[in-house]
Design a protein around this motif. Structure first.
Motif, PDB file in Angstrom:
ATOM      1  N   THR A  21       4.784  19.107   1.610  1.00 12.97           N
ATOM      2  CA  THR A  21       5.751  19.306   2.687  1.00 12.97           C
ATOM      3  C   THR A  21       5.456  18.334   3.812  1.00 12.97           C
ATOM      4  O   THR A  21       4.321  18.211   4.250  1.00 12.97           O
ATOM      5  CB  THR A  21       5.679  20.748   3.236  1.00 12.97           C
ATOM      6  OG1 THR A  21       5.973  21.652   2.168  1.00 12.97           O
ATOM      7  CG2 THR A  21       6.671  20.961   4.370  1.00 12.97           C
ATOM      8  N   ASN A  22       6.479  17.669   4.285  1.00 14.66           N
ATOM      9  CA  ASN A  22       6.348  16.783   5.430  1.00 14.66           C
ATOM     10  C   ASN A  22       6.650  17.604   6.674  1.00 14.66           C
ATOM     11  O   ASN A  22       7.807  17.855   7.001  1.00 14.66           O
ATOM     12  CB  ASN A  22       7.301  15.590   5.326  1.00 14.66           C
ATOM     13  CG  ASN A  22       7.192  14.655   6.515  1.00 14.66           C
ATOM     14  OD1 ASN A  22       6.540  14.943   7.508  1.00 14.66           O
ATOM     15  ND2 ASN A  22       7.859  13.530   6.415  1.00 14.66           N
ATOM     16  N   ALA A  23       5.594  18.004   7.369  1.00 13.23           N
ATOM     17  CA  ALA A  23       5.747  18.793   8.598  1.00 13.23           C
ATOM     18  C   ALA A  23       5.849  17.896   9.830  1.00 13.23           C
ATOM     19  O   ALA A  23       5.920  18.388  10.950  1.00 13.23           O
ATOM     20  CB  ALA A  23       4.565  19.750   8.744  1.00 13.23           C
ATOM     21  N   GLY A  24       5.870  16.600   9.610  1.00 13.19           N
ATOM     22  CA  GLY A  24       5.925  15.649  10.720  1.00 13.19           C
ATOM     23  C   GLY A  24       7.339  15.298  11.136  1.00 13.19           C
ATOM     24  O   GLY A  24       8.311  15.924  10.705  1.00 13.19           O
ATOM     25  N   LYS A  25       7.430  14.270  11.966  1.00 11.63           N
ATOM     26  CA  LYS A  25       8.723  13.840  12.503  1.00 11.63           C
ATOM     27  C   LYS A  25       9.168  12.482  11.978  1.00 11.63           C
ATOM     28  O   LYS A  25      10.204  11.966  12.386  1.00 11.63           O
ATOM     29  CB  LYS A  25       8.652  13.807  14.027  1.00 11.63           C
ATOM     30  CG  LYS A  25       8.411  15.180  14.607  1.00 11.63           C
ATOM     31  CD  LYS A  25       8.393  15.164  16.103  1.00 11.63           C
ATOM     32  CE  LYS A  25       7.955  16.537  16.557  1.00 11.63           C
ATOM     33  NZ  LYS A  25       8.532  17.068  17.680  1.00 11.63           N
ATOM     34  N   ILE A  26       8.352  11.891  11.086  1.00 12.65           N
ATOM     35  CA  ILE A  26       8.702  10.611  10.477  1.00 12.65           C
ATOM     36  C   ILE A  26       8.510  10.716   8.962  1.00 12.65           C
ATOM     37  O   ILE A  26       7.920  11.679   8.476  1.00 12.65           O
ATOM     38  CB  ILE A  26       7.839   9.452  11.050  1.00 12.65           C
ATOM     39  CG1 ILE A  26       6.347   9.715  10.810  1.00 12.65           C
ATOM     40  CG2 ILE A  26       8.121   9.247  12.527  1.00 12.65           C
ATOM     41  CD1 ILE A  26       5.442   8.566  11.212  1.00 12.65           C
ATOM     42  N   ARG A  27       8.967   9.716   8.234  1.00 15.94           N
ATOM     43  CA  ARG A  27       8.845   9.713   6.778  1.00 15.94           C
ATOM     44  C   ARG A  27       7.395   9.445   6.370  1.00 15.94           C
ATOM     45  O   ARG A  27       6.682   8.682   7.012  1.00 15.94           O
ATOM     46  CB  ARG A  27       9.756   8.632   6.187  1.00 15.94           C
ATOM     47  CG  ARG A  27       9.772   8.624   4.671  1.00 15.94           C
ATOM     48  CD  ARG A  27      10.893   7.765   4.125  1.00 15.94           C
ATOM     49  NE  ARG A  27      10.893   6.419   4.648  1.00 15.94           N
ATOM     50  CZ  ARG A  27      10.272   5.392   4.057  1.00 15.94           C
ATOM     51  NH1 ARG A  27       9.615   5.561   2.946  1.00 15.94           N
ATOM     52  NH2 ARG A  27      10.324   4.199   4.601  1.00 15.94           N
ATOM     53  N   TYR A  28       6.996  10.085   5.276  1.00 13.11           N
ATOM     54  CA  TYR A  28       5.684   9.874   4.675  1.00 13.11           C
ATOM     55  C   TYR A  28       5.862   9.693   3.182  1.00 13.11           C
ATOM     56  O   TYR A  28       6.935   9.935   2.642  1.00 13.11           O
ATOM     57  CB  TYR A  28       4.748  11.066   4.922  1.00 13.11           C
ATOM     58  CG  TYR A  28       4.361  11.257   6.355  1.00 13.11           C
ATOM     59  CD1 TYR A  28       3.523  10.351   6.991  1.00 13.11           C
ATOM     60  CD2 TYR A  28       4.831  12.336   7.089  1.00 13.11           C
ATOM     61  CE1 TYR A  28       3.162  10.521   8.320  1.00 13.11           C
ATOM     62  CE2 TYR A  28       4.474  12.513   8.415  1.00 13.11           C
ATOM     63  CZ  TYR A  28       3.638  11.602   9.022  1.00 13.11           C
ATOM     64  OH  TYR A  28       3.288  11.771  10.334  1.00 13.11           O
ATOM     65  N   GLU A  29       4.764   9.311   2.515  1.00 16.12           N
ATOM     66  CA  GLU A  29       4.783   9.267   1.064  1.00 16.12           C
ATOM     67  C   GLU A  29       3.514   9.901   0.522  1.00 16.12           C
ATOM     68  O   GLU A  29       2.516  10.059   1.241  1.00 16.12           O
ATOM     69  CB  GLU A  29       4.954   7.846   0.530  1.00 16.12           C
ATOM     70  CG  GLU A  29       3.767   6.947   0.754  1.00 16.12           C
ATOM     71  CD  GLU A  29       3.899   5.604   0.051  1.00 16.12           C
ATOM     72  OE1 GLU A  29       4.996   5.233  -0.387  1.00 16.12           O
ATOM     73  OE2 GLU A  29       2.869   4.925  -0.059  1.00 16.12           O
ATOM     74  N   PHE A  30       3.569  10.279  -0.728  1.00 13.47           N
ATOM     75  CA  PHE A  30       2.460  10.908  -1.434  1.00 13.47           C
ATOM     76  C   PHE A  30       2.357  10.152  -2.755  1.00 13.47           C
ATOM     77  O   PHE A  30       3.225  10.278  -3.621  1.00 13.47           O
ATOM     78  CB  PHE A  30       2.790  12.385  -1.666  1.00 13.47           C
ATOM     79  CG  PHE A  30       1.710  13.187  -2.324  1.00 13.47           C
ATOM     80  CD1 PHE A  30       0.763  13.846  -1.557  1.00 13.47           C
ATOM     81  CD2 PHE A  30       1.666  13.327  -3.694  1.00 13.47           C
ATOM     82  CE1 PHE A  30      -0.214  14.635  -2.155  1.00 13.47           C
ATOM     83  CE2 PHE A  30       0.693  14.105  -4.306  1.00 13.47           C
ATOM     84  CZ  PHE A  30      -0.252  14.761  -3.534  1.00 13.47           C
ATOM     85  N   THR A  31       1.320   9.317  -2.879  1.00 13.08           N
ATOM     86  CA  THR A  31       1.163   8.455  -4.048  1.00 13.08           C
ATOM     87  C   THR A  31      -0.196   8.686  -4.689  1.00 13.08           C
ATOM     88  O   THR A  31      -1.220   8.651  -4.003  1.00 13.08           O
ATOM     89  CB  THR A  31       1.296   6.969  -3.647  1.00 13.08           C
ATOM     90  OG1 THR A  31       2.576   6.773  -3.062  1.00 13.08           O
ATOM     91  CG2 THR A  31       1.143   6.052  -4.834  1.00 13.08           C
ATOM     92  N   ILE A  32      -0.200   8.909  -5.994  1.00 14.75           N
ATOM     93  CA  ILE A  32      -1.436   9.126  -6.757  1.00 14.75           C
ATOM     94  C   ILE A  32      -1.751   7.862  -7.533  1.00 14.75           C
ATOM     95  O   ILE A  32      -0.853   7.276  -8.153  1.00 14.75           O
ATOM     96  CB  ILE A  32      -1.272  10.298  -7.744  1.00 14.75           C
ATOM     97  CG1 ILE A  32      -0.992  11.594  -6.988  1.00 14.75           C
ATOM     98  CG2 ILE A  32      -2.513  10.445  -8.618  1.00 14.75           C
ATOM     99  CD1 ILE A  32      -0.657  12.769  -7.888  1.00 14.75           C
ATOM    100  N   GLY A  33      -3.020   7.439  -7.514  1.00  9.38           N
ATOM    101  CA  GLY A  33      -3.414   6.273  -8.305  1.00  9.38           C
ATOM    102  C   GLY A  33      -4.876   5.924  -8.116  1.00  9.38           C
ATOM    103  O   GLY A  33      -5.541   6.443  -7.226  1.00  9.38           O
ATOM    104  N   THR A  34      -5.340   5.027  -8.948  1.00  5.58           N
ATOM    105  CA  THR A  34      -6.704   4.524  -8.815  1.00  5.58           C
ATOM    106  C   THR A  34      -6.794   3.683  -7.546  1.00  5.58           C
ATOM    107  O   THR A  34      -5.775   3.322  -6.947  1.00  5.58           O
ATOM    108  CB  THR A  34      -7.095   3.639 -10.012  1.00  5.58           C
ATOM    109  OG1 THR A  34      -6.238   2.490 -10.021  1.00  5.58           O
ATOM    110  CG2 THR A  34      -6.992   4.392 -11.332  1.00  5.58           C
ATOM    111  N   ARG A  35      -7.963   3.324  -7.143  1.00  6.52           N
ATOM    112  CA  ARG A  35      -8.144   2.477  -5.958  1.00  6.52           C
ATOM    113  C   ARG A  35      -7.370   1.163  -6.123  1.00  6.52           C
ATOM    114  O   ARG A  35      -6.705   0.710  -5.208  1.00  6.52           O
ATOM    115  CB  ARG A  35      -9.642   2.218  -5.731  1.00  6.52           C
ATOM    116  CG  ARG A  35      -9.920   1.324  -4.555  1.00  6.52           C
ATOM    117  CD  ARG A  35      -9.672   2.052  -3.247  1.00  6.52           C
ATOM    118  NE  ARG A  35      -9.908   1.135  -2.146  1.00  6.52           N
ATOM    119  CZ  ARG A  35      -9.088   0.980  -1.112  1.00  6.52           C
ATOM    120  NH1 ARG A  35      -8.006   1.696  -1.013  1.00  6.52           N
ATOM    121  NH2 ARG A  35      -9.375   0.133  -0.163  1.00  6.52           N
TER     122      ARG A  35
END
Length: 101
Positions: A21-35
């Motif tokens: 959930t984005n509880a903020g006031k701007i866009r975010y992303e959620f990205t899974i991956g290796t370093r």
């Protein structure tokens, strides 16, 4: 800017349903991956900061939006969850996933 958990431990082969959930006031992303994958994604986001994701390993979230990402973790090792909108990763918007055998 942060994720609720900074460290997550899972087993190799385990499938996890992330409810984000984005509880903020701007866009975010959620990205899974290796370093390495995160470094490549960061480069791409730097060149196209307005990019929106709806891929297998990444979702973009507008303010107030909740999305799910289902991920099966592979081999043992370190994985990261991160937001690569400009300045977010550097401000600490990342988490480490430790994948155990």
């Amino acid at each position: 800017m942060r994720y609720d958990k900074k460290y997550i431990q899972v087993k190799s082969g385990e499938t996890v349903r992330f409810v984000v959930t984005n509880a903020g006031k701007i866009r975010y992303e959620f990205t899974i991956g290796t370093r390495e994958e995160q470094i490549e994604h960061a480069k791409m986001m730097a060149s196209m900061p307005g990019m929106v994701h709806e891929e297998g390993n990444s979702v973009s979230l507008e303010p107030g939006v909740t999305k799910e990402l289902i991920w099966q973790f592979g081999k043992a090792g370190a994985i990261e969850i991160a937001c690569h909108l400009p300045g977010h990763y550097e401000a600490g918007m990342r988490a480490r996933v430790n994948v155990k055998k």
